[in-house]
Design a protein around this motif. Sequence first.
Motif, PDB file in Angstrom:
ATOM      1  N   LEU A   1       0.846  -1.187   0.000  1.00  0.00           N
ATOM      2  CA  LEU A   1       0.000   0.000   0.000  1.00  0.00           C
ATOM      3  C   LEU A   1       0.880   1.234   0.000  1.00  0.00           C
ATOM      4  N   HIS A   2       0.936   1.910  -1.137  1.00  0.00           N
ATOM      5  CA  HIS A   2       1.621   3.191  -1.270  1.00  0.00           C
ATOM      6  C   HIS A   2       0.560   4.218  -1.621  1.00  0.00           C
ATOM      7  N   ILE A   3       0.241   5.059  -0.660  1.00  0.00           N
ATOM      8  CA  ILE A   3      -0.918   5.934  -0.782  1.00  0.00           C
ATOM      9  C   ILE A   3      -0.801   6.888  -1.963  1.00  0.00           C
ATOM     10  N   ARG A   4       0.426   7.176  -2.425  1.00  0.00           N
ATOM     11  CA  ARG A   4       0.603   8.051  -3.573  1.00  0.00           C
ATOM     12  C   ARG A   4       0.503   7.309  -4.898  1.00  0.00           C
ATOM     13  N   SER A   5       0.456   5.984  -4.827  1.00  0.00           N
ATOM     14  CA  SER A   5       0.358   5.189  -6.037  1.00  0.00           C
ATOM     15  C   SER A   5      -1.093   5.100  -6.492  1.00  0.00           C
ATOM     16  N   THR A   6      -1.297   5.163  -7.799  1.00  0.00           N
ATOM     17  CA  THR A   6      -2.655   5.115  -8.348  1.00  0.00           C
ATOM     18  C   THR A   6      -3.310   3.772  -8.071  1.00  0.00           C
ATOM     19  N   ARG A   7      -2.558   2.694  -8.204  1.00  0.00           N
ATOM     20  CA  ARG A   7      -3.143   1.375  -7.981  1.00  0.00           C
ATOM     21  C   ARG A   7      -3.513   1.154  -6.520  1.00  0.00           C
ATOM     22  N   SER A   8      -2.738   1.696  -5.594  1.00  0.00           N
ATOM     23  CA  SER A   8      -3.088   1.583  -4.179  1.00  0.00           C
ATOM     24  C   SER A   8      -4.318   2.419  -3.858  1.00  0.00           C
TER      25      SER A   8
ATOM     26  N   ALA B   1      -6.689   3.056  -5.929  1.00  0.00           N
ATOM     27  CA  ALA B   1      -7.820   2.338  -6.511  1.00  0.00           C
ATOM     28  C   ALA B   1      -8.308   1.233  -5.580  1.00  0.00           C
ATOM     29  N   LYS B   2      -7.377   0.527  -4.917  1.00  0.00           N
ATOM     30  CA  LYS B   2      -7.769  -0.547  -4.001  1.00  0.00           C
ATOM     31  C   LYS B   2      -8.483  -0.005  -2.768  1.00  0.00           C
ATOM     32  N   VAL B   3      -7.999   1.117  -2.243  1.00  0.00           N
ATOM     33  CA  VAL B   3      -8.637   1.715  -1.065  1.00  0.00           C
ATOM     34  C   VAL B   3     -10.027   2.236  -1.423  1.00  0.00           C
ATOM     35  N   VAL B   4     -10.117   2.997  -2.513  1.00  0.00           N
ATOM     36  CA  VAL B   4     -11.406   3.550  -2.935  1.00  0.00           C
ATOM     37  C   VAL B   4     -12.380   2.427  -3.289  1.00  0.00           C
ATOM     38  N   GLY B   5     -11.891   1.390  -3.971  1.00  0.00           N
ATOM     39  CA  GLY B   5     -12.752   0.273  -4.330  1.00  0.00           C
ATOM     40  C   GLY B   5     -13.298  -0.458  -3.111  1.00  0.00           C
ATOM     41  N   THR B   6     -12.461  -0.630  -2.093  1.00  0.00           N
ATOM     42  CA  THR B   6     -12.921  -1.272  -0.863  1.00  0.00           C
ATOM     43  C   THR B   6     -14.020  -0.459  -0.193  1.00  0.00           C
ATOM     44  N   LEU B   7     -13.838   0.854  -0.125  1.00  0.00           N
ATOM     45  CA  LEU B   7     -14.850   1.719   0.479  1.00  0.00           C
ATOM     46  C   LEU B   7     -16.145   1.720  -0.333  1.00  0.00           C
ATOM     47  N   LEU B   8     -16.032   1.692  -1.664  1.00  0.00           N
ATOM     48  CA  LEU B   8     -17.226   1.653  -2.508  1.00  0.00           C
ATOM     49  C   LEU B   8     -18.002   0.355  -2.324  1.00  0.00           C
ATOM     50  N   CYS B   9     -17.286  -0.761  -2.195  1.00  0.00           N
ATOM     51  CA  CYS B   9     -17.955  -2.043  -1.972  1.00  0.00           C
ATOM     52  C   CYS B   9     -18.711  -2.054  -0.651  1.00  0.00           C
ATOM     53  N   ILE B  10     -18.069  -1.536   0.389  1.00  0.00           N
ATOM     54  CA  ILE B  10     -18.721  -1.497   1.706  1.00  0.00           C
ATOM     55  C   ILE B  10     -19.915  -0.557   1.677  1.00  0.00           C
ATOM     56  N   GLY B  11     -19.710   0.653   1.129  1.00  0.00           N
ATOM     57  CA  GLY B  11     -20.808   1.614   1.062  1.00  0.00           C
ATOM     58  C   GLY B  11     -21.949   1.120   0.193  1.00  0.00           C
ATOM     59  N   GLY B  12     -21.631   0.504  -0.944  1.00  0.00           N
ATOM     60  CA  GLY B  12     -22.678  -0.024  -1.808  1.00  0.00           C
ATOM     61  C   GLY B  12     -23.471  -1.135  -1.151  1.00  0.00           C
ATOM     62  N   SER B  13     -22.803  -1.993  -0.379  1.00  0.00           N
ATOM     63  CA  SER B  13     -23.507  -3.064   0.318  1.00  0.00           C
ATOM     64  C   SER B  13     -24.445  -2.510   1.387  1.00  0.00           C
ATOM     65  N   LEU B  14     -23.991  -1.489   2.097  1.00  0.00           N
ATOM     66  CA  LEU B  14     -24.844  -0.874   3.121  1.00  0.00           C
ATOM     67  C   LEU B  14     -26.051  -0.199   2.491  1.00  0.00           C
TER      68      LEU B  14
ATOM     69  N   TRP C   1      -8.698  -3.921 -10.575  1.00  0.00           N
ATOM     70  CA  TRP C   1      -7.769  -3.200 -11.445  1.00  0.00           C
ATOM     71  C   TRP C   1      -6.468  -2.907 -10.709  1.00  0.00           C
ATOM     72  N   GLY C   2      -6.573  -2.471  -9.449  1.00  0.00           N
ATOM     73  CA  GLY C   2      -5.375  -2.217  -8.652  1.00  0.00           C
ATOM     74  C   GLY C   2      -4.552  -3.474  -8.449  1.00  0.00           C
ATOM     75  N   LYS C   3      -5.223  -4.610  -8.199  1.00  0.00           N
ATOM     76  CA  LYS C   3      -4.505  -5.874  -8.041  1.00  0.00           C
ATOM     77  C   LYS C   3      -3.831  -6.282  -9.343  1.00  0.00           C
ATOM     78  N   ARG C   4      -4.502  -6.022 -10.461  1.00  0.00           N
ATOM     79  CA  ARG C   4      -3.929  -6.342 -11.766  1.00  0.00           C
ATOM     80  C   ARG C   4      -2.674  -5.515 -12.023  1.00  0.00           C
ATOM     81  N   GLN C   5      -2.712  -4.236 -11.669  1.00  0.00           N
ATOM     82  CA  GLN C   5      -1.545  -3.386 -11.861  1.00  0.00           C
ATOM     83  C   GLN C   5      -0.392  -3.802 -10.949  1.00  0.00           C
ATOM     84  N   ASP C   6      -0.716  -4.267  -9.733  1.00  0.00           N
ATOM     85  CA  ASP C   6       0.328  -4.797  -8.848  1.00  0.00           C
ATOM     86  C   ASP C   6       1.018  -5.997  -9.478  1.00  0.00           C
TER      87      ASP C   6
END
Length: 371
Positions: free
Chosen positions: A129-136, A138-151, A326-331
């Motif tokens: 997890l490198h917060i300045r990296s685009t792929r990282s 994407a993983k953080v934002v994607g995780t939050l979107l999944c949680i928020g969408g489920s709620l 997508w972030g995992k793919r870029q990793d």
Amino acid sequence: MDYPHTSMEGCSYYLAMVLVQLAYGGSNVLIKLSLAEGLNPVVFVVYRHVIAMLLLGPFAYVLERKQRPSLSISIAAKVFVLALFGTTIHLNVYYAGLAYISPTSACALSNVIPSLTFLLAVLLRMEKLHIRSTRSQAKVVGTLLCIGGSLIFTFWKGGHLFKGFVERPLITAFNTELRNGKQNRIKGSALILTSHIAWCSWLILQAVISKVYPAPLSLTTIICFFASLQSSFLALFFARNPASWRLEWNLQLLTIIYSGVVLSALVYYLQAWCISYKGPVFAAMFSPLQVIIVAMFSAVAFAERLHFGSLIGAFLIIVGLYCVLWGKRQDGLAAEPPQSGKGVLNNDKVLAISKIDIQVIHPVTRESTCS
């Protein structure tokens, strides 16, 4: 450039995890009905893992006899702990909590799995997890979107009600059992959350053990063996009545067979296979799909009508899942070694190599070639 067989192999991981969530989503209501009819949860865990062990054992012995490493005491102890978290604690506590809340609410509480697994993987340095990296990001934002969408999908009941898929429910027993059953949302939620924490630990441990024991079929068989022993020990305290072990041709037997063949055998193997190649976060990120699957099943079986919030939540879940994948793919592309046509060399290195070649080929005309 990806070769066709590589692309097909990459797609198989995604299809496997979608199949896993379909299997889990279809089993929630079935298990809820069987528990309401008197199926003892501890007995249920024992039976389903015995069936899975007997089913997978012969395949593991034949197909993995060359790649299966020797089972040392150290590896056996690790698999014992793995079975303790992922099956014995997770399943017994989950079924205990499912007796107090609905399957939809239990699926909603599974939203903690992606975020908690991602957090544990970062703390254990299994996930970069490198917060300045685009792929990282994407993983953080994607995780939050999944949680928020489920709620949103689960709790936002406002907006337009869409017409149901069927006019009358195909299954009417569920609503009756749910009304007559014991309901305690706080107690049930606490038990479900505890089981999900144990499941997140299982995902992390699975990734660790799969590296030292790279035989998914054999590993799944051993997990089912230890789970059967551990749950049998619990049965000495919570299932002493011999009548609870009696099997008859009814819904309970169907639930046991389905769970043993599909959940404990097929699903465990698919998860172990995906985690060994893609890591625990990849497997955990598909959990929010279970909310959509259960809702669609309820719409067909129980004639439940979907709200406008359901579509918004489903859209956010899909977008969030895409961002994480997508972030995992870029990793994976960044970690890929530059060999066999894979990977890209740094431009500076290519320029330096070209200059050296020019100097070696034309040592006399150095000035003309550099100009």
